[in-house]
Motif scaffolding. Sequence first.
Motif, PDB file in Angstrom:
ATOM      1  N   LYS A 275      -8.039 -23.772 -36.722  1.00 47.45           N
ATOM      2  CA  LYS A 275      -8.647 -24.622 -37.591  1.00 47.45           C
ATOM      3  C   LYS A 275     -10.060 -23.719 -38.239  1.00 47.45           C
ATOM      4  O   LYS A 275     -10.408 -23.870 -39.398  1.00 47.45           O
ATOM      5  N   HIS A 276     -10.651 -23.167 -37.453  1.00 47.75           N
ATOM      6  CA  HIS A 276     -11.983 -22.166 -37.881  1.00 47.75           C
ATOM      7  C   HIS A 276     -11.403 -21.345 -38.915  1.00 47.75           C
ATOM      8  O   HIS A 276     -12.019 -20.970 -40.032  1.00 47.75           O
ATOM      9  N   VAL A 277     -10.176 -20.598 -38.481  1.00 48.05           N
ATOM     10  CA  VAL A 277      -9.607 -19.465 -39.605  1.00 48.05           C
ATOM     11  C   VAL A 277      -9.243 -20.370 -41.001  1.00 48.05           C
ATOM     12  O   VAL A 277      -9.832 -19.838 -42.154  1.00 48.05           O
ATOM     13  N   PHE A 278      -8.728 -21.531 -40.900  1.00 45.05           N
ATOM     14  CA  PHE A 278      -8.381 -22.366 -42.033  1.00 45.05           C
ATOM     15  C   PHE A 278      -9.551 -22.640 -42.824  1.00 45.05           C
ATOM     16  O   PHE A 278      -9.719 -22.470 -44.074  1.00 45.05           O
ATOM     17  N   ASN A 279     -10.569 -23.274 -42.248  1.00 51.54           N
ATOM     18  CA  ASN A 279     -11.775 -23.280 -42.920  1.00 51.54           C
ATOM     19  C   ASN A 279     -12.612 -22.296 -43.488  1.00 51.54           C
ATOM     20  O   ASN A 279     -13.315 -22.261 -44.634  1.00 51.54           O
ATOM     21  N   SER A 280     -12.578 -21.266 -42.764  1.00 56.62           N
ATOM     22  CA  SER A 280     -13.158 -19.865 -43.400  1.00 56.62           C
ATOM     23  C   SER A 280     -12.639 -19.436 -44.714  1.00 56.62           C
ATOM     24  O   SER A 280     -13.019 -19.036 -45.508  1.00 56.62           O
TER      25      SER A 280
END
Length: 498
Positions: A275-280
């Motif tokens: 999710k962090h990668v997606f948001n970044s």
Amino acid sequence: MLHMHPSPPIFHFGHILGSLVKMNHYPTAISLSKQLEFKGITPDLVTLSILINCFCHLGHINFSFSVFAKILKMGYKPDAITLTTLIRGLCLCGQLRKALHFHDDLKAQGFQLDHVSYGTLINGLCKSGETKAGIELLKRIEGHSIKPNVVMYNTIIDGLCKNKLVADACNLYSEMLVKKISPNVVTFSSLMYGFCVMDHFKEAIALLNDMKLKNINPNIYTFNILVDALCKEGKIKEAKIVIASMVKSDVELDVITYNTLMDGYCLVNEVKKAKHVFNSMSQIGVVAPNVYSYTIMIDGLCKKKMIDEAINLFKDMQRKNMIPGVVTYNSLIDGLGKSGRIADVWNLVDEMHDRGQPANIITYNSLLDALCKNGYLDRAIALFMKMNSRRIQPDKYTYTILINGLCKGGRLEKAQEVFRYLLIKGHHLNVWTYNVMINGLCKVGLFDEALALQSKMEEKGCIPDAITFEIIISALFEKDENDKAEKLLREMIARGLL
């Protein structure tokens, strides 16, 4: 131009036809060519070659050869470009034997082929899985005036690697070096893929160092191959080191890199990091998430039972006018079904239908599983019957889900009937299907039938696993059939399953 008197030189018409072909307007080019002849304007080699190209792209290979016959009849000598077009046409139509025979006929008649001609023929052979024939042709070329080049070697190395013949690909790579044919980034990318497919990660990483020594810069495709393979093996730390190396080498990460890393995190149940990668991606703004990015996240969130977050992402896709694919819908349907939200599942199926996304076997299996597990057995049976009317062929997962649902719903006889039908029809059942049926028999105390089915599965070449034994042993102990349970336990130990 057709109505001008006198007519403009033929090469002017050739320019227009050539432009149409570049824009893929093949039928228009063919129609205009016919108008040329109707007006009595004699075509030249260029316009006839363009016509051959059009017919080849449309799959009308017989018409292509009719034009070729016309070229010969008019006394034109076809060049390597025209001949290569015909070879490519035969390869695109899957007529490889004819392509090889045509090559032999051309050589016998003294026609000249070039590097592109041979590269096209080798490419056609390799893409059809005829890699050995490609190698044989490569050896034959060496006897002619044309020397094999890096494109020909790359094509064969790529074919070998895709067929997991990595040792043969490495031998060919060594042969290139001996013959002083310099490998390029395509060569190394193909070898990288081969090593990764065989889980030879040390050799794959060593290739990156070898590229540096040869002053060849790995491209995004090369790096993505390695990142993808490492992520699929759950080696996320190593994948991140490769990504850091990409950044250091000034190779810009693309959406595939981000998707691969997200997928890797989801595979090892680290959805928050995914999710962090997606948001970044969204925050940086350099690379925008695509449909596959959303699908990976929706699937990962559903598997972690974070359904509301998955639905929010799904709605976000739609707000951005992204069209969810069947895989996206299937992930959400499966997640909703496993969470018991049957009404939402049906709404999503209706939406799929309205958007022209036909439900496939995976959709039906998820629906069937949800209905069975949530006590809607009659609806599950009705859905199963509907599959046949909609020409959706049930697979082994469909039958296993249904048998499991029938057993757990107290309809053992119906489950046995479905199971027998599968055996009569010659389906090769896997251990999971047998385990489901054995479990159903054990739950109602039919141990002799369960043991008989265990023997039958071995007769059918399906080897019982630890779960098979555990199902029967647990049920026997529960019913105080201790002697039978202990006997099976000893057999389990003897088979090395404990």
